[in-house]
Design a protein around this motif. Structure first.
Motif, mmCIF file in Angstrom:
data_model
loop_
_atom_site.group_PDB
_atom_site.id
_atom_site.type_symbol
_atom_site.label_atom_id
_atom_site.label_comp_id
_atom_site.label_asym_id
_atom_site.label_seq_id
_atom_site.Cartn_x
_atom_site.Cartn_y
_atom_site.Cartn_z
ATOM 1 N N PRO A 185 -7.578 -10.426 14.140
ATOM 2 C CA PRO A 185 -7.142 -11.469 13.205
ATOM 3 C C PRO A 185 -7.780 -11.297 11.825
ATOM 4 N N ASN A 186 -6.960 -11.394 10.797
ATOM 5 C CA ASN A 186 -7.398 -11.284 9.405
ATOM 6 C C ASN A 186 -7.981 -9.915 9.050
ATOM 7 N N GLN A 187 -7.883 -8.952 9.940
ATOM 8 C CA GLN A 187 -8.390 -7.604 9.668
ATOM 9 C C GLN A 187 -7.400 -6.569 10.191
ATOM 10 N N SER A 188 -6.129 -6.827 10.031
ATOM 11 C CA SER A 188 -5.116 -5.960 10.619
ATOM 12 C C SER A 188 -4.217 -5.375 9.543
ATOM 13 N N VAL A 189 -3.457 -4.367 9.925
ATOM 14 C CA VAL A 189 -2.419 -3.809 9.069
ATOM 15 C C VAL A 189 -1.082 -3.961 9.796
ATOM 16 N N THR A 190 -0.010 -3.719 9.076
ATOM 17 C CA THR A 190 1.311 -3.823 9.691
ATOM 18 C C THR A 190 1.519 -2.689 10.690
ATOM 19 N N GLU A 191 2.405 -2.911 11.627
ATOM 20 C CA GLU A 191 2.737 -1.851 12.573
ATOM 21 C C GLU A 191 3.343 -0.646 11.855
ATOM 22 N N ASP A 192 4.045 -0.908 10.751
ATOM 23 C CA ASP A 192 4.626 0.198 9.983
ATOM 24 C C ASP A 192 3.539 1.089 9.400
ATOM 25 N N LEU A 193 2.516 0.503 8.767
ATOM 26 C CA LEU A 193 1.441 1.318 8.187
ATOM 27 C C LEU A 193 0.669 2.047 9.281
ATOM 28 N N CYS A 247 -18.504 14.323 6.606
ATOM 29 C CA CYS A 247 -17.111 14.520 6.196
ATOM 30 C C CYS A 247 -17.048 14.743 4.682
ATOM 31 N N ASP A 248 -16.024 15.447 4.255
ATOM 32 C CA ASP A 248 -15.888 15.775 2.839
ATOM 33 C C ASP A 248 -15.032 14.780 2.077
ATOM 34 N N LEU A 249 -14.211 14.031 2.787
ATOM 35 C CA LEU A 249 -13.315 13.065 2.154
ATOM 36 C C LEU A 249 -12.920 12.043 3.208
ATOM 37 N N VAL A 250 -12.724 10.805 2.774
ATOM 38 C CA VAL A 250 -12.340 9.723 3.687
ATOM 39 C C VAL A 250 -10.941 9.245 3.321
ATOM 40 N N ILE A 251 -10.086 9.157 4.329
ATOM 41 C CA ILE A 251 -8.730 8.619 4.184
ATOM 42 C C ILE A 251 -8.701 7.315 4.960
ATOM 43 N N PRO A 267 -15.218 11.576 -2.293
ATOM 44 C CA PRO A 267 -13.951 10.984 -2.730
ATOM 45 C C PRO A 267 -13.249 10.320 -1.545
ATOM 46 N N ALA A 268 -12.331 9.418 -1.863
ATOM 47 C CA ALA A 268 -11.618 8.689 -0.810
ATOM 48 C C ALA A 268 -10.173 8.478 -1.211
ATOM 49 N N ILE A 269 -9.328 8.374 -0.192
ATOM 50 C CA ILE A 269 -7.921 8.032 -0.367
ATOM 51 C C ILE A 269 -7.672 6.713 0.347
ATOM 52 N N LEU A 270 -7.109 5.755 -0.377
ATOM 53 C CA LEU A 270 -6.738 4.465 0.203
ATOM 54 C C LEU A 270 -5.237 4.464 0.420
ATOM 55 N N THR A 271 -4.810 4.296 1.666
ATOM 56 C CA THR A 271 -3.382 4.329 1.986
ATOM 57 C C THR A 271 -2.789 2.939 2.155
ATOM 58 N N PHE A 286 -12.320 7.224 -8.205
ATOM 59 C CA PHE A 286 -12.443 8.223 -7.153
ATOM 60 C C PHE A 286 -11.988 7.688 -5.795
ATOM 61 N N ILE A 287 -11.258 6.555 -5.866
ATOM 62 C CA ILE A 287 -10.467 6.080 -4.730
ATOM 63 C C ILE A 287 -9.008 6.251 -5.145
ATOM 64 N N TYR A 288 -8.320 7.171 -4.512
ATOM 65 C CA TYR A 288 -6.952 7.504 -4.880
ATOM 66 C C TYR A 288 -6.003 6.726 -3.974
ATOM 67 N N VAL A 289 -5.172 5.883 -4.554
ATOM 68 C CA VAL A 289 -4.251 5.055 -3.774
ATOM 69 C C VAL A 289 -2.949 5.830 -3.587
ATOM 70 N N LEU A 290 -2.661 6.183 -2.332
ATOM 71 C CA LEU A 290 -1.499 7.010 -2.016
ATOM 72 C C LEU A 290 -0.792 6.479 -0.778
ATOM 73 N N ALA A 291 0.498 6.712 -0.697
ATOM 74 C CA ALA A 291 1.220 6.491 0.552
ATOM 75 C C ALA A 291 0.774 7.544 1.564
ATOM 76 N N PRO A 292 0.733 7.213 2.849
ATOM 77 C CA PRO A 292 0.324 8.221 3.840
ATOM 78 C C PRO A 292 1.116 9.517 3.733
ATOM 79 N N GLU A 293 2.401 9.424 3.425
ATOM 80 C CA GLU A 293 3.256 10.609 3.359
ATOM 81 C C GLU A 293 2.880 11.540 2.211
#
Length: 336
Positions: A185-193, A247-251, A267-271, A286-293
């Motif tokens: 609860p309150n810490q979830s993502v959509t089933e699509d993501l 680890c060298d990078l976090v997604i 560096p990190a990627i926020l999906t 240095f947080i890169y916001v990208l779609a998973p694809e």
């Protein structure tokens, strides 16, 4: 000189992100007060402390945890720090706020944000905010506060300063992938993501060493039973620096997992493009916001070494700015 008494509003054993924010704040204060002892008290706003979490302010009676329980006057406290997350107002903070409304103890709101452009502030909240130091971590809260005539300084979330050491990446060989589900609860993502993140994994595993990182026991139990790669978890928020240090990078779908990566000089990627997360990432280059694809193509052309050198300099500059801001505010209250 007696210890400085600081009451921090945060959570324990609920959201690791809250604990990373508090750790970052404590690091900044340790730097400022290198020759003075600090006593940290906790106002625990974890949902288990409330009879109706997120819906009402009544706390469970007779809590036996090692935290401050608001009752009457605010005794033996020199400063109150309200640390991050949307719950810097509303039901979970209300019991503490009722005590603060009649107190002259200075209040610092550090690393706050909000998921909506309108803030549900009471007149008492507005009076308290008007005399407080307010540091936001994103555009949404900054603009919402400004619309109410309140002054706020926007800075990166204090979790950026939380790591106990730095372990910079120099190549791109090992990736940490922070996964969420829809179970918490309150810490979830959509089933699509969630599905899109799971579809990303085979492309990553074909080129890199990958470890999965889960912040909640529910996620650990779900993913460790279904994925064919290491799944790392700990109940202790402090263990996550070690978990991602090799680890060298976090997604990540989680904002604060990306922030502790930056804190470690990775560096990190926020999906997750949800507005509150993306708003905070906007001021973290240095947080890169990208779609998973889009992640595999980004990684193909990404060079970690120059990014890490720039991240090092940026983090040092932001820390110095944060320390100056806190030092000036503490001096105004005769606490420094």
């Amino acid at each position: 000189m007696r210890p400085l008494q600081i009451l921090c509003a945060s959570t324990r054993q609920w959201n690791p992100g809250d604990e990373w924010i508090a750790r970052g704040i404590r690091h900044l204060f340790r730097t400022l007060y290198s020759d003075r002892a600090l006593n940290w008290l906790l106002y625990d706003r974890s949902p288990d402390c409330f009879l109706e979490p997120w819906a009402a302010s009544a706390r469970r009676p007779h809590l036996l945890g090692n935290s401050y329980q608001p009752a009457g006057e605010l005794a033996a406290v020199d400063l109150v720090v309200i640390a991050g997350t949307p719950e810097w107002l509303g039901p979970h903070l209300e019991p503490l706020a009722r005590v603060l409304h009649s107190s002259t103890v200075p209040v610092f709101y550090l690393g706050i944000d909000y998921p909506a452009a309108e803030l549900p502030c009471t007149p008492e909240d507005l009076r308290m905010l008007s005399r407080a130091l307010i540091v936001t971590r994103g555009r949404i809260a900054t603009e919402a506060l400004q619309a109410l005539g309140l002054t706020a300084r926007m800075m990166p979330c204090p979790a950026l300063f939380s790591a106990p050491y730095e372990y910079p990446a120099r190549a791109l060989k090992t990736l940490a992938v922070v996964l969420q589900s829809g179970r918490v609860p309150n810490q979830s993502v959509t089933e699509d993501l969630k599905a899109r993140m799971l579809r990303l994994l085979p492309a990553l595993r074909s080129r890199y060493s990958v470890k999965i990182v889960c912040n909640y026991i529910d996620e650990h139990l779900e993913f460790s039973a279904s994925l064919g790669c290491p799944v790392c978890y700990s109940y202790d928020a402090g263990d996550y620096y070690r978990i991602v240090s090799d680890c060298d990078l976090v997604i990540s779908t989680r904002l604060h997992s990306a922030l502790i990566a930056n804190s470690l000089l990775k560096p990190a990627i926020l999906t997750n493009s949800e507005p509150r997360a993306a708003s905070a990432a906007e001021i973290c280059p240095f947080i890169y916001v990208l779609a998973p694809e889009d992640v595999p193509a980004f990684l193909e052309q990404f060079e970690p070494d120059p990014a890490v050198r720039s991240l090092f300099n940026w983090k040092r500059i932001r820390e110095a700015q944060y320390l100056d801001l806190l030092r000036n505010a503490l001096q105004e209250h005769g606490l420094y």
